[in-house]
Design an enzyme around this catalytic site. Sequence first.
Site, PDB file in Angstrom:
ATOM      1  N   GLU A  65      -6.298   6.832  -1.237  1.00 55.87           N
ATOM      2  CA  GLU A  65      -6.281   5.618  -0.423  1.00 55.87           C
ATOM      3  C   GLU A  65      -6.806   4.415  -1.218  1.00 55.87           C
ATOM      4  O   GLU A  65      -6.230   3.332  -1.153  1.00 55.87           O
ATOM      5  CB  GLU A  65      -7.138   5.814   0.834  1.00 55.87           C
ATOM      6  CG  GLU A  65      -6.455   6.613   1.903  1.00 55.87           C
ATOM      7  CD  GLU A  65      -5.116   6.012   2.268  1.00 55.87           C
ATOM      8  OE1 GLU A  65      -5.073   4.944   2.875  1.00 55.87           O
ATOM      9  OE2 GLU A  65      -4.090   6.604   1.903  1.00 55.87           O
ATOM     10  N   HIS A 103       0.848  -1.206   0.000  1.00 57.61           N
ATOM     11  CA  HIS A 103       0.000   0.000   0.000  1.00 57.61           C
ATOM     12  C   HIS A 103       0.885   1.258   0.000  1.00 57.61           C
ATOM     13  O   HIS A 103       0.645   2.194  -0.773  1.00 57.61           O
ATOM     14  CB  HIS A 103      -0.908  -0.041   1.237  1.00 57.61           C
ATOM     15  CG  HIS A 103      -1.730   1.185   1.453  1.00 57.61           C
ATOM     16  ND1 HIS A 103      -3.068   1.260   1.137  1.00 57.61           N
ATOM     17  CD2 HIS A 103      -1.395   2.406   1.949  1.00 57.61           C
ATOM     18  CE1 HIS A 103      -3.519   2.469   1.434  1.00 57.61           C
ATOM     19  NE2 HIS A 103      -2.526   3.187   1.930  1.00 57.61           N
ATOM     20  N   GLU A 104       1.910   1.256   0.839  1.00 58.90           N
ATOM     21  CA  GLU A 104       2.789   2.440   0.915  1.00 58.90           C
ATOM     22  C   GLU A 104       3.575   2.636  -0.378  1.00 58.90           C
ATOM     23  O   GLU A 104       3.715   3.754  -0.867  1.00 58.90           O
ATOM     24  CB  GLU A 104       3.752   2.287   2.109  1.00 58.90           C
ATOM     25  CG  GLU A 104       3.068   2.401   3.457  1.00 58.90           C
ATOM     26  CD  GLU A 104       2.225   3.658   3.571  1.00 58.90           C
ATOM     27  OE1 GLU A 104       2.723   4.741   3.228  1.00 58.90           O
ATOM     28  OE2 GLU A 104       1.052   3.562   3.964  1.00 58.90           O
TER      29      GLU A 104
HETATM   30 ZN   LIG Z   1      -2.414   5.191   2.343  1.00 59.25          ZN
END
Ligand SMILES: [Zn+2]
Length: 280
Positions: free
Chosen positions: A202, A144-145
């Site tokens: 996100e 995710h990062e």
């Molecule tokens: Zn994030």
Amino acid sequence: MQYPFLNIRVLLSLAVSALLLACANTTRSGAVGVNRSQFMVVSSSEVDRLSAISFNEQNQKAKEKNLLVTSGPAYDRLKYISNRLIQQTATFRDDTRQWNWQLALINTSTLNATCAPGGKITFYTGLIGQLNLTDDEIAAIMGHEIAHALREHGRERLSQSMAQSAVTNIALAAVSGYGSAISAANQAAQYILVLPNSRQNESEADAIGLELAARAGYNPEAAISVWKKMIKATEGKSSPEFLSTHPSGETRIEQLTALMPAVEPLYLSAAKPSPKLKLN
Ligand SMILES: [Zn+2]
């Protein structure tokens, strides 16, 4: 009197061209289908340069306090997972093989992990220890990062802030001297890493992170378990850094679940991590 008309047309056409140049898509869409044009007015190289200065400063401070972990089982485990994920980033863009990827493990109770522009990954031992993360869960968070860095969300937020004249005092191109370079880098880092990500960013990071983990042979279902774990572990406590920069809407788990059919086949056919190198 055609000149003013022509001038307006020329100006309009130039403005449209400039806008088109400023709108770019940083990544290929992958199996998860992330495809959104992004507004960019600051260059990747400038953001990456400031990001590297800020990353080095962070590590120097940690080293002075004897908190920077650069060897041992915890570091080796993280390095192994990061290498597997980094190998998969070429799915989304061609230049990541030339990135100067770096990994920092910092020994504090901080519940956080980041990947700054240009591939500067930071993990805190607190996140891994307090949540008792499995390799699959570490891969979910790290994927995710890394996805934020691939999509250049930090550069995008900085660009939006500059367009709104909110960052007029960051003389990005004209910093001179080490002190002012650090100051500019730290100001830029506020926009790049500290402010909360938008829900859209996100969702993009979730989708691309899921695919990176699946392609690297880590179970994508861990992306769901790790978010549940994080929310449960922090109930009733002051919001940890990770949740403050990664607003966790109710739709996150629903969206991740909906993407599973797209990434499950990639996971099933991927080469799996070597058990000998699984150090947990
Ligand atoms: Zn994030």
